[in-house]
Write a protein that holds these residues in place. Structure first.
Motif, short mmCIF file in Angstrom:
data_model
loop_
_atom_site.label_atom_id
_atom_site.label_comp_id
_atom_site.label_asym_id
_atom_site.label_seq_id
_atom_site.Cartn_x
_atom_site.Cartn_y
_atom_site.Cartn_z
N UNK A 279 44.71 53.67 42.58
CA UNK A 279 43.94 52.64 41.90
C UNK A 279 43.04 51.82 42.83
N UNK A 280 43.47 51.64 44.09
CA UNK A 280 42.69 50.80 45.01
C UNK A 280 42.52 51.48 46.37
N UNK A 281 42.65 52.79 46.42
CA UNK A 281 42.61 53.52 47.68
C UNK A 281 41.36 53.16 48.49
N UNK A 282 41.59 52.62 49.68
CA UNK A 282 40.49 52.30 50.60
C UNK A 282 39.69 51.06 50.26
N UNK A 283 39.95 50.45 49.11
CA UNK A 283 39.17 49.29 48.68
C UNK A 283 39.60 48.03 49.43
N UNK A 284 38.62 47.21 49.79
CA UNK A 284 38.94 45.98 50.53
C UNK A 284 37.98 44.86 50.13
N UNK A 285 38.56 43.71 49.85
CA UNK A 285 37.76 42.52 49.57
C UNK A 285 37.28 41.92 50.89
N UNK A 286 36.04 41.46 50.88
CA UNK A 286 35.48 40.85 52.08
C UNK A 286 36.07 39.47 52.33
N UNK A 287 36.05 39.05 53.58
CA UNK A 287 36.53 37.71 53.94
C UNK A 287 35.38 36.73 53.99
N UNK A 288 35.62 35.54 53.47
CA UNK A 288 34.63 34.47 53.50
C UNK A 288 34.72 33.70 54.81
N UNK A 289 33.77 32.82 55.04
CA UNK A 289 33.79 32.01 56.26
C UNK A 289 35.04 31.14 56.37
N UNK A 290 35.59 30.80 55.23
CA UNK A 290 36.81 29.98 55.21
C UNK A 290 38.04 30.76 55.65
N UNK A 291 37.90 32.08 55.76
CA UNK A 291 39.04 32.92 56.10
C UNK A 291 39.76 33.48 54.89
N UNK A 292 39.41 32.99 53.70
CA UNK A 292 39.99 33.49 52.46
C UNK A 292 39.23 34.74 52.02
N UNK A 293 39.90 35.54 51.21
CA UNK A 293 39.24 36.73 50.67
C UNK A 293 38.36 36.35 49.49
N UNK A 294 37.28 37.11 49.33
CA UNK A 294 36.43 36.90 48.16
C UNK A 294 37.21 37.17 46.88
N UNK A 295 36.71 36.67 45.77
CA UNK A 295 37.37 36.91 44.49
C UNK A 295 37.31 38.39 44.13
#
Length: 401
Positions: A279-295
């Motif tokens: 379902x999510x193979x290889x998928x990654x959310x980008x990190x924001x400047x705050x260090x949190x992951x994008x929505x």
């Protein structure tokens, strides 16, 4: 049957072309009954292994024949569509059929006989029956997934019942409060990494999900100054359903059925986690400047519009909309153009995952294509970071951090 609503004085109308196909999901818990009928008619022992044949041969063929359905309900009709109780009863019907099939199977595993089955099953036949029960159990976890996200308390309890057959009650906790928070990040045990094989993924996700679920409940109860060792712990009360179910059938049909109960549970868990793998193979959310992951957005889940698997798994393959709207009912889930698309339905993709070399050949280029060839944007397995960097021309393994 069309769905209608008046919006700003105009009539909006839409027809769910799969409306009466959804009931096909109830075929899955009938697999034990199908086996009974086929064996009684022919006397062929091979029928006891019909469950895996149905899931991994017939469903992929169904996908090929039935084709794709990319149609979405209009946004104006989403609420009306979700309020149609027919769709709820389709999922509710799965639960009693699942439990009846499980008890029926336990009876035969304990040496019972029936018309058309005049003698106790052999060990090989019992193993075959356990594989069929395992297929039902695995897809039963998907039914629990659909019901466990809903706001109605009785549906969440139905989810616990569906999970009892596999002793996987902690899925109810980890999926909702763990996976949906950490999805498509290296921290999520249920998000497979680029270069990871399904065989590596299995122990990582099973142990990681259990550990996470216990931690989530311990933290929740800790805020209430309560010990985690209480029936108010949702893991413990979910496992209580399994103890009652397994204990009941072993008291009724004998302790000797225990190894077969374990086998069917392991196969059910394996089927569920195989779906998680793709379902999510290889998928990654980008990190924001705050260090949190994008929505989470539609680009973080693999989708498929294959009709066959979708009607049997309640639109699970429209996974992007599910993560965007976890409480949305399956019939209203939409397809998104920006979501990456699997080459076939889940059942066929699970078969591909059994051979890592084939899986990588089919999927790795698709992952890289989704990220415009930028390996650092993928959820890369640390073990394969250096090899993939050489293969795809990247000079950094930052994505594996």
């Amino acid at each position: 049957m069309s769905i209608q609503a008046t919006v700003d004085g105009e009539l909006v109308e839409w027809t769910d072309r799969k409306r009466y196909l959804w009931i096909m999901g109830a075929i899955i818990p009938l697999i034990p009954g199908i086996i009974w009928g086929a064996y009684a008619a022919t006397g062929w022992s091979i029928w006891w292994f019909f469950g895996p044949f149905f899931v991994f041969v017939l469903i992929p063929l169904f996908d090929l024949v039935a084709g794709l359905d990319p149609n979405n309900p209009p946004d104006e009709l989403i609420e009306t569509l979700e309020e149609d109780r027919y769709y709820r009863w389709v999922t509710y019907a799965f639960i009693p059929a699942q439990i009846v099939g499980f008890v029926w199977g336990a009876y035969l595993l304990g040496g019972g006989t029936l018309p058309g089955i005049p003698e106790a099953l052999t060990v090989v036949e019992k193993i075959g029956l356990a594989t069929g029960l395992g297929m039902v159990a695995g897809i039963g976890i998907n039914t629990a997934h659909e019901l466990g996200h809903k706001k109605q308390e009785h549906e969440r309890w139905f989810a616990r019942v569906a999970l009892a057959q596999t002793f996987y009650g902690h899925f109810y906790i980890e999926h909702n409060r763990g996976h949906h928070v950490r999805v498509a990040t290296p921290e999520d045990p249920a998000s497979a990494r680029l270069g990871e094989t399904v065989w590596e993924f299995m122990p990582r996700t099973v142990w990681g999900s259990l550990k996470s679920a216990w931690g989530l409940e311990k933290k929740r109860l800790g805020r209430q100054s309560k010990s985690p060792f209480t029936l108010r712990n949702d893991l413990i009360n979910a496992w209580a359903f399994s103890i009652l179910l397994w204990g009941g059938v072993m008291i009724a049909f004998g302790w000797q059925i225990f190894p077969y109960l374990v086998l069917q549970a392991v196969l059910g868990i394996w089927l569920l986690e195989s779906v998680n793998f793709l379902e999510h193979y290889g998928m990654k959310r980008g990190k924001l400047e705050s260090g949190r992951y994008e929505r989470v957005n539609p680009s973080h889940s693999w989708n498929s519009n294959n009709i066959g698997t979708n009607v049997l798994l309640y639109h699970l393959q429209r996974h992007s909309d599910h993560h965007a709207n976890p409480t949305r009912r399956y019939q209203a889930l939409r397809d998104f153009k920006q979501a990456p698309v699997l080459p076939t339905g889940y059942a066929g993709m699970i078969v591909l995952s059994w051979v890592p070399q084939v899986w990588r050949r089919v999927m790795d280029e698709r992952v890289l294509g989704h990220y415009d060839g930028d390996l650092t944007r993928t959820n890369l397995h640390p073990r394969t970071a250096e090899k993939y960097a050489r293969r795809y021309g990247s000079t950094t393994t930052e994505a594996a951090a």
